[in-house]
Design a protein around this motif. Structure first.
Motif, PDB file in Angstrom:
ATOM      1  N   GLY A   1      12.193 -26.727 -11.118  1.00  0.00           N
ATOM      2  CA  GLY A   1      12.653 -27.228 -11.102  1.00  0.00           C
ATOM      3  C   GLY A   1      12.109 -28.860 -11.239  1.00  0.00           C
ATOM      4  N   ARG A   2      10.647 -28.411 -11.978  1.00  0.00           N
ATOM      5  CA  ARG A   2      10.101 -30.158 -12.804  1.00  0.00           C
ATOM      6  C   ARG A   2       9.915 -29.934 -13.542  1.00  0.00           C
ATOM      7  N   PHE A   3       9.838 -28.728 -14.216  1.00  0.00           N
ATOM      8  CA  PHE A   3       8.347 -28.369 -15.734  1.00  0.00           C
ATOM      9  C   PHE A   3       9.782 -27.440 -16.306  1.00  0.00           C
ATOM     10  N   THR A   4      10.026 -27.744 -17.395  1.00  0.00           N
ATOM     11  CA  THR A   4      10.833 -27.435 -19.072  1.00  0.00           C
ATOM     12  C   THR A   4      10.125 -26.755 -19.638  1.00  0.00           C
ATOM     13  N   ILE A   5      10.681 -25.224 -19.981  1.00  0.00           N
ATOM     14  CA  ILE A   5       9.687 -24.670 -21.315  1.00  0.00           C
ATOM     15  C   ILE A   5      10.483 -24.535 -22.339  1.00  0.00           C
ATOM     16  N   SER A   6      10.967 -25.171 -23.985  1.00  0.00           N
ATOM     17  CA  SER A   6      11.425 -24.658 -24.604  1.00  0.00           C
ATOM     18  C   SER A   6      10.858 -24.536 -26.245  1.00  0.00           C
ATOM     19  N   ARG A   7      11.866 -23.824 -26.850  1.00  0.00           N
ATOM     20  CA  ARG A   7      11.178 -23.883 -28.082  1.00  0.00           C
ATOM     21  C   ARG A   7      11.984 -24.375 -29.232  1.00  0.00           C
ATOM     22  N   ASP A   8      11.214 -25.286 -30.004  1.00  0.00           N
ATOM     23  CA  ASP A   8      11.487 -26.244 -31.475  1.00  0.00           C
ATOM     24  C   ASP A   8      11.299 -25.288 -32.872  1.00  0.00           C
ATOM     25  N   GLY A   9      12.522 -24.356 -32.838  1.00  0.00           N
ATOM     26  CA  GLY A   9      12.659 -23.579 -34.628  1.00  0.00           C
ATOM     27  C   GLY A   9      12.094 -23.976 -35.454  1.00  0.00           C
ATOM     28  N   ALA A  10      12.706 -25.700 -35.903  1.00  0.00           N
ATOM     29  CA  ALA A  10      12.605 -26.513 -36.993  1.00  0.00           C
ATOM     30  C   ALA A  10      11.234 -26.860 -36.950  1.00  0.00           C
ATOM     31  N   ASN A  11      10.344 -26.791 -36.409  1.00  0.00           N
ATOM     32  CA  ASN A  11       9.173 -27.307 -35.919  1.00  0.00           C
ATOM     33  C   ASN A  11       7.822 -26.021 -35.703  1.00  0.00           C
ATOM     34  N   ASN A  12       8.733 -24.885 -35.488  1.00  0.00           N
ATOM     35  CA  ASN A  12       7.334 -23.684 -34.621  1.00  0.00           C
ATOM     36  C   ASN A  12       7.033 -24.847 -33.494  1.00  0.00           C
ATOM     37  N   THR A  13       7.383 -25.337 -32.468  1.00  0.00           N
ATOM     38  CA  THR A  13       6.707 -25.653 -31.919  1.00  0.00           C
ATOM     39  C   THR A  13       7.227 -24.941 -30.490  1.00  0.00           C
ATOM     40  N   VAL A  14       6.557 -24.938 -29.324  1.00  0.00           N
ATOM     41  CA  VAL A  14       6.793 -24.782 -28.096  1.00  0.00           C
ATOM     42  C   VAL A  14       6.777 -25.562 -27.092  1.00  0.00           C
ATOM     43  N   LEU A  15       7.125 -26.780 -26.509  1.00  0.00           N
ATOM     44  CA  LEU A  15       7.118 -27.547 -26.406  1.00  0.00           C
ATOM     45  C   LEU A  15       7.301 -27.851 -24.070  1.00  0.00           C
ATOM     46  N   LEU A  16       6.485 -28.112 -23.296  1.00  0.00           N
ATOM     47  CA  LEU A  16       6.182 -27.435 -22.147  1.00  0.00           C
ATOM     48  C   LEU A  16       6.759 -29.496 -21.042  1.00  0.00           C
ATOM     49  N   GLN A  17       7.881 -29.969 -20.920  1.00  0.00           N
ATOM     50  CA  GLN A  17       8.100 -30.820 -20.141  1.00  0.00           C
ATOM     51  C   GLN A  17       8.120 -30.798 -18.498  1.00  0.00           C
ATOM     52  N   MET A  18       7.180 -32.161 -17.845  1.00  0.00           N
ATOM     53  CA  MET A  18       6.841 -31.947 -17.189  1.00  0.00           C
ATOM     54  C   MET A  18       7.313 -32.902 -16.108  1.00  0.00           C
ATOM     55  N   ARG A  19       7.773 -33.544 -15.267  1.00  0.00           N
ATOM     56  CA  ARG A  19       7.684 -34.360 -14.956  1.00  0.00           C
ATOM     57  C   ARG A  19       7.558 -34.226 -13.248  1.00  0.00           C
ATOM     58  N   SER A  20       8.026 -35.724 -12.758  1.00  0.00           N
ATOM     59  CA  SER A  20       7.713 -35.278 -10.885  1.00  0.00           C
ATOM     60  C   SER A  20       6.446 -34.588 -10.892  1.00  0.00           C
ATOM     61  N   LEU A  21       5.492 -35.037 -12.371  1.00  0.00           N
ATOM     62  CA  LEU A  21       3.856 -34.723 -11.223  1.00  0.00           C
ATOM     63  C   LEU A  21       3.074 -34.971 -10.167  1.00  0.00           C
ATOM     64  N   LYS A  22       1.821 -33.568  -9.232  1.00  0.00           N
ATOM     65  CA  LYS A  22       2.084 -34.211  -8.082  1.00  0.00           C
ATOM     66  C   LYS A  22      -0.198 -33.800  -8.084  1.00  0.00           C
ATOM     67  N   PRO A  23      -0.893 -34.442  -7.817  1.00  0.00           N
ATOM     68  CA  PRO A  23      -2.385 -34.775  -8.690  1.00  0.00           C
ATOM     69  C   PRO A  23      -2.652 -32.513  -8.266  1.00  0.00           C
ATOM     70  N   GLU A  24      -1.461 -31.922  -7.583  1.00  0.00           N
ATOM     71  CA  GLU A  24      -2.362 -30.331  -8.012  1.00  0.00           C
ATOM     72  C   GLU A  24      -2.153 -29.368  -9.140  1.00  0.00           C
ATOM     73  N   ASP A  25      -0.844 -30.647  -9.909  1.00  0.00           N
ATOM     74  CA  ASP A  25      -0.847 -30.401 -11.689  1.00  0.00           C
ATOM     75  C   ASP A  25      -2.413 -30.598 -11.984  1.00  0.00           C
TER      76      ASP A  25
END
Length: 123
Positions: free
Chosen positions: A65-89
């Protein structure tokens, strides 16, 4: 397979960051990709994974519910979008890859690793 992470940094609690993992292989090759993290004094733990086609994802309970992983085929990358970050992250985040159709959660199952990128969340 070479993996290079980028995008780490310092962010306040509640903020957002996006991590990127550039791969030397075509992103639609049969590589499962995962993000792991290792906090101070802790073992490396699974954070998120995406299957080779990008149609399946899996997350650790602590980031659902806070992080999202995705693949970007055009750029050969994998993204990790992180929101609502906490100190324990706070941790060094690693990108990993393995030639497999599923999404392993055990770090020992992965064959290729990036050098890691530091994420620090201040309270």
């Amino acid at each position: 397979v070479h993996l290079v992470e980028s995008g780490g940094g310092l962010v306040q609690s509640g903020g957002s960051l996006s991590l990127s993992c550039a791969t030397s292989e075509r992103i639609n090759s049969r590589l499962a990709m995962g993000w792991f993290r290792q906090g101070p004094g802790k073992e490396r733990e699974f954070v998120a994974g995406v299957n080779w086609s990008g149609t399946g994802t899996d997350y650790a309970d602590s980031v659902k519910g806070r992080f999202t992983i995705s693949r970007d085929g055009a750029n050969n990358t994998v993204l990790l979008q992180m929101r609502s970050l906490k100190p324990e992250d706070t941790a060094v985040y690693y990108c990993a890859a393995v030639w497999q159709l599923g999404i392993p959660k055990a770090s020992l199952r992965y064959d290729y690793w990036g050098q890691g990128t530091q994420v620090t969340v201040s309270s």
